[in-house]
Design a protein around this motif. Structure first.
Motif, mmCIF file in Angstrom:
data_model
loop_
_atom_site.group_PDB
_atom_site.id
_atom_site.type_symbol
_atom_site.label_atom_id
_atom_site.label_comp_id
_atom_site.label_asym_id
_atom_site.label_seq_id
_atom_site.Cartn_x
_atom_site.Cartn_y
_atom_site.Cartn_z
ATOM 1 N N ASN A 1 0.754 -1.411 -0.217
ATOM 2 C CA ASN A 1 -0.255 0.230 0.427
ATOM 3 C C ASN A 1 1.117 1.596 -0.048
ATOM 4 O O ASN A 1 1.984 1.233 0.292
ATOM 5 C CB ASN A 1 -1.144 0.048 0.946
ATOM 6 N N ALA A 2 0.023 2.279 -0.323
ATOM 7 C CA ALA A 2 1.347 3.535 -0.566
ATOM 8 C C ALA A 2 1.106 3.897 0.986
ATOM 9 O O ALA A 2 0.085 4.145 1.471
ATOM 10 C CB ALA A 2 0.677 4.704 -1.522
ATOM 11 N N THR A 3 2.166 4.967 1.341
ATOM 12 C CA THR A 3 1.937 5.854 2.362
ATOM 13 C C THR A 3 1.533 7.202 1.947
ATOM 14 O O THR A 3 1.504 7.389 0.797
ATOM 15 C CB THR A 3 4.015 5.731 2.665
ATOM 16 N N GLU A 4 1.817 8.137 2.786
ATOM 17 C CA GLU A 4 1.229 9.392 3.695
ATOM 18 C C GLU A 4 1.821 9.930 1.760
ATOM 19 O O GLU A 4 1.479 10.188 0.853
ATOM 20 C CB GLU A 4 1.447 10.151 4.699
ATOM 21 N N GLU A 5 3.666 9.553 2.197
ATOM 22 C CA GLU A 5 3.983 10.701 0.756
ATOM 23 C C GLU A 5 3.480 10.103 -0.637
ATOM 24 O O GLU A 5 3.741 10.632 -1.281
ATOM 25 C CB GLU A 5 5.874 10.576 1.342
ATOM 26 N N GLY A 6 3.492 8.160 -0.897
ATOM 27 C CA GLY A 6 3.220 8.102 -1.618
ATOM 28 C C GLY A 6 1.613 8.768 -2.316
ATOM 29 O O GLY A 6 1.645 8.729 -4.060
ATOM 30 N N LEU A 7 0.997 8.589 -1.485
ATOM 31 C CA LEU A 7 -0.632 8.983 -1.970
ATOM 32 C C LEU A 7 0.109 10.684 -2.229
ATOM 33 O O LEU A 7 -0.669 11.051 -3.278
ATOM 34 C CB LEU A 7 -1.462 8.856 -1.141
ATOM 35 N N LYS A 8 0.590 11.119 -2.090
ATOM 36 C CA LYS A 8 0.628 12.911 -2.540
ATOM 37 C C LYS A 8 1.407 12.635 -3.530
ATOM 38 O O LYS A 8 0.646 13.547 -4.698
ATOM 39 C CB LYS A 8 2.029 13.777 -1.335
ATOM 40 N N ARG A 9 2.673 11.783 -3.793
ATOM 41 C CA ARG A 9 2.918 11.799 -5.478
ATOM 42 C C ARG A 9 1.740 10.825 -5.644
ATOM 43 O O ARG A 9 1.819 11.249 -7.778
ATOM 44 C CB ARG A 9 4.265 10.486 -5.071
ATOM 45 N N ALA A 10 0.987 10.182 -5.602
ATOM 46 C CA ALA A 10 0.284 9.358 -6.660
ATOM 47 C C ALA A 10 -0.449 10.908 -7.505
ATOM 48 O O ALA A 10 -1.207 11.187 -8.402
ATOM 49 C CB ALA A 10 -0.580 8.427 -6.045
ATOM 50 N N ARG A 11 -1.307 11.803 -6.529
ATOM 51 C CA ARG A 11 -2.534 12.884 -6.879
ATOM 52 C C ARG A 11 -1.146 13.671 -7.619
ATOM 53 O O ARG A 11 -2.401 14.043 -8.885
ATOM 54 C CB ARG A 11 -2.509 13.542 -5.692
ATOM 55 N N GLU A 12 0.080 14.215 -7.108
ATOM 56 C CA GLU A 12 0.715 14.384 -8.989
ATOM 57 C C GLU A 12 0.539 13.748 -9.802
ATOM 58 O O GLU A 12 0.446 14.795 -11.063
ATOM 59 C CB GLU A 12 2.205 14.961 -7.597
ATOM 60 N N ALA A 13 0.782 12.700 -9.825
ATOM 61 C CA ALA A 13 0.733 11.857 -11.006
ATOM 62 C C ALA A 13 -0.228 11.937 -12.405
ATOM 63 O O ALA A 13 -0.527 12.081 -12.945
ATOM 64 C CB ALA A 13 0.642 10.246 -10.312
ATOM 65 N N PHE A 14 -1.710 12.254 -11.170
ATOM 66 C CA PHE A 14 -2.889 11.942 -11.412
ATOM 67 C C PHE A 14 -3.616 13.953 -12.199
ATOM 68 O O PHE A 14 -3.745 13.967 -13.363
ATOM 69 C CB PHE A 14 -4.535 11.643 -10.557
ATOM 70 N N GLU A 15 -2.595 14.064 -11.756
ATOM 71 C CA GLU A 15 -2.665 15.514 -12.578
ATOM 72 C C GLU A 15 -2.098 15.311 -13.339
ATOM 73 O O GLU A 15 -2.393 15.974 -14.625
ATOM 74 C CB GLU A 15 -1.647 16.997 -11.339
ATOM 75 N N ARG A 16 -1.082 14.756 -13.902
ATOM 76 C CA ARG A 16 -0.247 14.835 -15.227
ATOM 77 C C ARG A 16 -1.174 13.757 -16.306
ATOM 78 O O ARG A 16 -1.389 14.147 -17.415
ATOM 79 C CB ARG A 16 1.033 13.844 -14.528
ATOM 80 N N THR A 17 -1.264 13.111 -15.811
ATOM 81 C CA THR A 17 -2.626 11.828 -16.023
ATOM 82 C C THR A 17 -3.041 11.097 -16.119
ATOM 83 O O THR A 17 -2.664 10.376 -14.542
ATOM 84 C CB THR A 17 -1.866 11.365 -17.663
ATOM 85 N N GLN A 18 -4.768 11.152 -16.161
ATOM 86 C CA GLN A 18 -5.696 9.864 -15.256
ATOM 87 C C GLN A 18 -5.529 8.322 -15.844
ATOM 88 O O GLN A 18 -6.074 7.148 -15.258
ATOM 89 C CB GLN A 18 -6.937 10.133 -15.149
ATOM 90 N N TYR A 19 -4.878 8.124 -16.881
ATOM 91 C CA TYR A 19 -4.435 6.925 -17.600
ATOM 92 C C TYR A 19 -4.120 5.915 -16.069
ATOM 93 O O TYR A 19 -3.008 5.994 -15.971
ATOM 94 C CB TYR A 19 -3.198 7.007 -18.634
ATOM 95 N N VAL A 20 -4.405 5.016 -16.412
ATOM 96 C CA VAL A 20 -4.289 3.733 -15.541
ATOM 97 C C VAL A 20 -4.400 2.623 -16.154
ATOM 98 O O VAL A 20 -5.974 2.083 -16.666
ATOM 99 C CB VAL A 20 -5.359 3.354 -13.880
ATOM 100 N N GLY A 21 -3.961 2.056 -16.930
ATOM 101 C CA GLY A 21 -3.751 0.229 -17.396
ATOM 102 C C GLY A 21 -2.394 0.141 -17.864
ATOM 103 O O GLY A 21 -1.146 0.003 -17.311
ATOM 104 N N PRO A 22 -2.874 -0.901 -19.285
ATOM 105 C CA PRO A 22 -1.144 -1.656 -19.245
ATOM 106 C C PRO A 22 -0.389 0.208 -20.024
ATOM 107 O O PRO A 22 -0.601 0.948 -20.711
ATOM 108 C CB PRO A 22 -1.724 -2.199 -20.851
#
Length: 444
Positions: A98-119
């Motif tokens: 699972n993601a840590t708090e810092e990991g979740l923060k980085r994930a939100r930043e990643a979603f800002e770049r693109t919401q694509y999740v898949g292959p």
């Protein structure tokens, strides 16, 4: 062509198939052909969406090898971005994270770049090379295969001689003629022939260029083919082996569908229709009745039809050159000479007229449709139909009429409880409900 993928050959021997090297799965970050940051973003987004996720699940979503995913997770663990949530009994490959708090923060930043999740995508250059390799040779369908594909249709005996060369050439085909005579059905039969008789085609789920992701996979277009044992073991799972796609569009086609479409919310691109159709068929039905003018399509495709190369553009202005390698089929009931100019028609190599059936063909179609709908054919009823409803009003026979009239007769008999037979009385009733009375319309 797309022969079955063989296992890797020794370093001293050349690869049996260039597709082998192209689709060799990366085993480590050093072998990964896209930026590591893109994969890190993907893993963090998966953990953000799903919470506790097994390494196997991440591998399945990204379609990357477990050892590569394990290497990245170890790196993220060291950086305090993920942590082990559940330790399996069979080593690291059975761990869940699972993601840590810092990991979740980085994930939100990643979603800002693109919401694509898949292959995970592959570089667009690999996609281009793969399509070129798989379409470099013409198909070799035989007259028997083409005739078999069209066998459910009643057509002139030599009709296949016009269709077959266009299919094998994989270039373009123009079907024209009056409405209701099977142009669309012929094109769909061609698409099924390509999908069933031609070798499958390898296409990645998505590609990347300049940090952007372009999604190609469409579950409505790409039907998976079974993999051989070697293909399952040695092929990068970011690639799928599909039946050759058939893209069919009608009056709803717009210019936007022929360009890269960027979603400002999800922040990734969807491939244009002609890119999805590469290696298969692209049917433009009811050509001339689209929301855009034929001249616009002419201007857009006159160069790709000539060169086999299409040019797309990212929203940043960066150009993208991709193969234009599909059988383009135009189908219209309008006069081709009034739709497009001679320059466009010259680039469509095969122009095939699909005309109204003669009396013999019309009878054969009617017999087939009557059998399909459980209607007893009566010679007197058929002769009455031809004389009363075609010869006297000088109405053109259309291949679609037998199906529609038999369907109406069947519906009438189901409603009244009568035995479905081709009697003059039922013929009159069906035809009155089917054909528009032009004289009655004049009295309005």
């Amino acid at each position: 062509m797309t022969d079955a993928i063989q296992p890797p050959t020794p370093a001293t021997a050349p690869p049996v198939n260039p597709m082998v090297e192209l689709m060799r799965p990366p085993q480590s970050l050093a072998e990964l052909d896209v930026p590591a940051s893109m994969l890190i973003d993907m893993i963090l987004k998966i953990l953000f969406n799903e919470g506790i996720v097994s390494l196997k699940r991440i591998s399945e979503i990204t379609r990357l090898e477990p050892q590569l995913i394990d290497e990245v997770l170890s790196k993220l663990q060291n950086e305090k971005l993920v942590e082990v949530a559940q330790a399996g009994q069979m080593g690291r490959f059975t761990y869940s994270y699972n993601a840590t708090e810092e990991g979740l923060k980085r994930a939100r930043e990643a979603f800002e770049r693109t919401q694509y999740v898949g292959p995970m995508p592959v570089p667009v250059q690999k996609y281009v090379r793969a399509i070129e390799l798989q379409t470099s040779q013409k198909l070799n369908l035989t007259p028997e295969q083409v005739k078999q594909a069209l066998s459910h249709l009643i057509l002139p005996d030599d009709f296949h001689r016009s269709i077959g060369p266009a299919i094998n050439g994989g270039t373009s085909l123009f079907l024209y003629g009056p409405p209701g005579n099977g142009k669309t059905t012929v094109a769909e039969a061609v698409g099924k022939l390509l999908a069933g008789s031609a070798p499958g085609i390898w296409v990645p789920y998505a590609v990347t260029l300049a940090g952007y992701i372009i999604s190609i996979y469409d579950p409505l277009l790409f039907e998976p083919l079974p993999l051989t044992e070697n293909e399952a073991r040695f092929v990068d799972k970011r690639w799928g082996k599909w039946k050759r796609p058939s893209v069919v569009v009608g009056g709803e086609l717009t210019m936007e569908a022929l360009e890269l479409r960027y979603d400002s919310i999800s922040k990734f691109y969807e491939a244009p229709l002609q890119m999805k159709a590469n290696g298969g068929m692209f049917l433009i039905d009811d050509f001339g009745r689209q929301m855009m003018s034929p001249q616009l399509l002419l201007n857009r495709w006159i160069v790709p039809l000539e060169t086999g190369i299409d040019f797309l553009r990212l929203r940043t202005g960066q150009a993208l050159q991709i193969p234009f390698r599909q059988l383009i089929v135009f189908s219209t009931n309008l006069d081709p000479n009034e739709l497009v100019d001679g320059a466009f028609l010259r680039r469509i190599q095969m122009k095939v007229a699909v005309t109204s059936p003669d009396d013999r063909m019309f009878f054969q179609i009617f017999v087939n449709m009557a059998k399909q709908y459980g209607i007893i054919m009566e010679k007197e009823g058929f002769q009455y139909l031809v004389q009363k409803w075609y010869r006297e009003p000088k109405r053109k026979m259309q291949s679609v009429h037998p199906r529609d009239l038999c369907k109406i007769i069947r519906q009438i008999c189901e409603y009244t409880g009568e035995e479905p037979r081709l009697t003059p009385e039922l013929v009159d009733e069906a035809c009155r409900n089917y054909f528009v009375d032009s004289n009655a319309a004049k009295d309005w």
